[in-house]
Scaffold this motif. Structure first.
Motif, mmCIF file in Angstrom:
data_model
loop_
_atom_site.group_PDB
_atom_site.id
_atom_site.type_symbol
_atom_site.label_atom_id
_atom_site.label_comp_id
_atom_site.label_asym_id
_atom_site.label_seq_id
_atom_site.Cartn_x
_atom_site.Cartn_y
_atom_site.Cartn_z
ATOM 1 N N GLN A 108 0.833 -1.053 0.108
ATOM 2 C CA GLN A 108 -0.039 0.090 0.052
ATOM 3 C C GLN A 108 0.922 1.127 -0.104
ATOM 4 N N ILE A 109 0.385 2.319 -0.969
ATOM 5 C CA ILE A 109 1.180 3.589 -0.985
ATOM 6 C C ILE A 109 0.467 4.622 -0.181
ATOM 7 N N ASP A 110 1.186 5.492 0.486
ATOM 8 C CA ASP A 110 0.552 6.429 1.400
ATOM 9 C C ASP A 110 0.394 7.515 0.264
ATOM 10 N N THR A 111 -0.910 7.821 0.095
ATOM 11 C CA THR A 111 -1.049 8.890 -0.937
ATOM 12 C C THR A 111 -1.688 10.410 -0.174
ATOM 13 N N SER A 112 -1.389 10.303 1.011
ATOM 14 C CA SER A 112 -2.030 11.345 1.716
ATOM 15 C C SER A 112 -1.085 12.840 1.320
ATOM 16 N N ALA A 113 -0.118 12.726 1.157
ATOM 17 C CA ALA A 113 0.639 13.991 0.715
ATOM 18 C C ALA A 113 0.418 14.611 -0.647
ATOM 19 N N SER A 115 -1.706 16.096 -3.731
ATOM 20 C CA SER A 115 -2.677 17.426 -3.551
ATOM 21 C C SER A 115 -4.007 17.181 -4.536
ATOM 22 N N GLY A 116 -3.642 16.165 -5.317
ATOM 23 C CA GLY A 116 -4.549 15.622 -6.421
ATOM 24 C C GLY A 116 -5.016 14.278 -6.172
ATOM 25 N N PRO A 117 -5.643 13.584 -7.236
ATOM 26 C CA PRO A 117 -5.963 12.284 -7.175
ATOM 27 C C PRO A 117 -4.792 11.365 -7.312
ATOM 28 N N ALA A 118 -4.806 10.061 -6.828
ATOM 29 C CA ALA A 118 -3.939 9.401 -6.758
ATOM 30 C C ALA A 118 -3.935 8.446 -8.338
ATOM 31 N N VAL A 119 -3.095 8.950 -9.138
ATOM 32 C CA VAL A 119 -3.445 8.395 -10.517
ATOM 33 C C VAL A 119 -1.960 7.739 -10.839
ATOM 34 N N ILE A 120 -2.111 6.629 -11.287
ATOM 35 C CA ILE A 120 -0.740 6.037 -11.910
ATOM 36 C C ILE A 120 -0.435 6.571 -13.358
ATOM 37 N N THR A 121 0.566 7.378 -13.353
ATOM 38 C CA THR A 121 1.063 8.032 -14.778
ATOM 39 C C THR A 121 2.206 7.578 -15.449
ATOM 40 N N GLY A 122 2.916 6.220 -14.954
ATOM 41 C CA GLY A 122 3.606 5.834 -15.989
ATOM 42 C C GLY A 122 4.798 4.609 -15.042
ATOM 43 N N GLN A 123 5.880 4.306 -15.795
ATOM 44 C CA GLN A 123 6.792 3.179 -15.139
ATOM 45 C C GLN A 123 6.001 2.089 -14.474
ATOM 46 N N VAL A 124 5.128 1.696 -15.342
ATOM 47 C CA VAL A 124 4.436 0.593 -14.686
ATOM 48 C C VAL A 124 5.001 -0.916 -15.062
ATOM 49 N N PRO A 125 5.678 -1.514 -14.079
ATOM 50 C CA PRO A 125 6.321 -2.683 -14.265
ATOM 51 C C PRO A 125 5.545 -3.815 -14.937
ATOM 52 N N GLU A 126 6.148 -4.638 -15.812
ATOM 53 C CA GLU A 126 5.817 -5.974 -16.307
ATOM 54 C C GLU A 126 5.379 -7.087 -15.173
ATOM 55 N N ALA A 127 4.314 -7.998 -15.555
ATOM 56 C CA ALA A 127 4.104 -9.158 -14.449
ATOM 57 C C ALA A 127 5.506 -9.820 -14.622
ATOM 58 N N GLY A 128 5.827 -10.163 -13.343
ATOM 59 C CA GLY A 128 7.021 -10.908 -12.928
ATOM 60 C C GLY A 128 8.336 -10.274 -13.117
ATOM 61 N N ALA A 129 8.412 -8.778 -13.054
ATOM 62 C CA ALA A 129 9.540 -8.105 -13.072
ATOM 63 C C ALA A 129 10.034 -8.152 -11.836
ATOM 64 N N PRO A 149 15.208 -1.237 0.495
ATOM 65 C CA PRO A 149 15.178 -2.388 1.013
ATOM 66 C C PRO A 149 14.891 -2.356 2.571
ATOM 67 N N GLY A 150 14.029 -3.393 3.086
ATOM 68 C CA GLY A 150 13.721 -3.359 4.524
ATOM 69 C C GLY A 150 12.367 -4.208 4.740
ATOM 70 N N GLU A 151 11.979 -4.675 5.797
ATOM 71 C CA GLU A 151 10.960 -5.587 6.034
ATOM 72 C C GLU A 151 9.599 -4.866 6.429
ATOM 73 N N LEU A 152 9.996 -3.708 7.307
ATOM 74 C CA LEU A 152 9.027 -3.044 7.847
ATOM 75 C C LEU A 152 8.367 -2.206 6.723
ATOM 76 N N PRO A 153 6.795 -2.359 6.596
ATOM 77 C CA PRO A 153 6.187 -1.578 5.535
ATOM 78 C C PRO A 153 5.933 -0.143 6.112
ATOM 79 N N SER A 154 6.180 0.957 5.038
ATOM 80 C CA SER A 154 5.910 2.137 5.352
ATOM 81 C C SER A 154 4.440 2.377 5.583
ATOM 82 N N TYR A 155 4.322 3.027 6.800
ATOM 83 C CA TYR A 155 2.797 3.213 7.557
ATOM 84 C C TYR A 155 2.693 4.741 7.563
ATOM 85 N N ARG A 156 3.773 5.733 7.217
ATOM 86 C CA ARG A 156 3.311 7.153 7.592
ATOM 87 C C ARG A 156 4.305 7.899 6.801
#
Length: 223
Positions: A108-113, A115-129, A149-156
């Motif tokens: 999950q990506i934090d989109t609170s910062a 200002s507009g809608p959270a729209v994916i605009t590019g750099q979408v990886p292919e399946a299995g990348a 790198p890290g094991e703790l998900p970003s939550y803020r």
């Protein structure tokens, strides 16, 4: 001398010569006479030969406990020399295994910062990348989602003055990619950690994000 060894041939009463004995019979008669005259010597000689043979047989097959222990003991250590070879030591280990994917993890990506809608605009990886450190997972509203790198998900969102294990993980991840965000033993997101964010975006090929209201004052206060 016995009659068997005489060279003259006796005559009988009629004047006829008796037949002469053969040489083999004379030789046998001579040996027989010698044996009869030296019987004691021959018996002693035979007894000596029998005793000698018996001694050899007994010495060959009968071993004393001391000789048996000496024969079973290891030999005395001696100097052993071998040629010395120079080269690279290596040990190859072949392991068979099956490689598979673990259970999927939802990101999950934090989109609170934003200002507009959270729209994916590019750099979408292919399946299995496969995405490694500093890879751009996608562009969200024109801004990169950078993999660290890290094991703790970003939550803020990390801001100057916050502290916690996510700050420690951020500093460790930055050090792993060659950036200095401060001492990982310090769990406070300070001015040095904030300045390393601009370097992170520059290394990924993007401009640093605009600072939020009050962030500049917080950085100055921290300095």
């Amino acid at each position: 001398m016995s009659e068997d060894l005489l060279l003259t041939e006796p005559q009988d009463s009629t004047g006829t010569q008796t037949p002469r004995r053969s040489p083999w019979r004379r030789l046998a008669a001579g040996w027989a006479g010698t044996f009869r005259r030296n019987r004691t010597l021959w018996i002693v000689a035979v007894a000596a030969v029998v005793a000698l043979v018996a001694g050899l047989v007994v010495g060959r097959f009968v071993i004393s406990p001391a000789d048996a222990a000496a024969g079973a003991a290891p030999p005395d250590p001696g100097l052993v020399t071998v040629p010395v070879g120079f080269g690279t030591l290596s040990n190859d280990v072949t392991i068979r295994g099956e490689v598979g994917f673990a259970d999927p993890v939802e990101v999950q990506i934090d989109t609170s910062a934003l200002s507009g809608p959270a729209v994916i605009t590019g750099q979408v990886p292919e399946a299995g990348a496969e995405l490694g450190p500093l890879a751009v997972a996608m562009e969200l509203a024109g801004r990169p989602v950078i993999v660290l790198p890290g094991e703790l998900p970003s939550y803020r969102s990390l801001r100057v003055g916050v502290s916690g294990p996510d700050v420690v993980q951020f500093k460790q991840a930055m050090r792993a990619v060659g950036l200095d965000a401060g001492d990982p033993e310090n769990n406070v997101f300070d001015a040095q950690a904030a300045s390393s964010v601009a370097q992170l975006y520059a290394q990924a090929g993007y401009p640093a994000p605009d600072a939020e209201d009050g962030v500049a004052e917080g950085v100055t206060s921290a300095e």
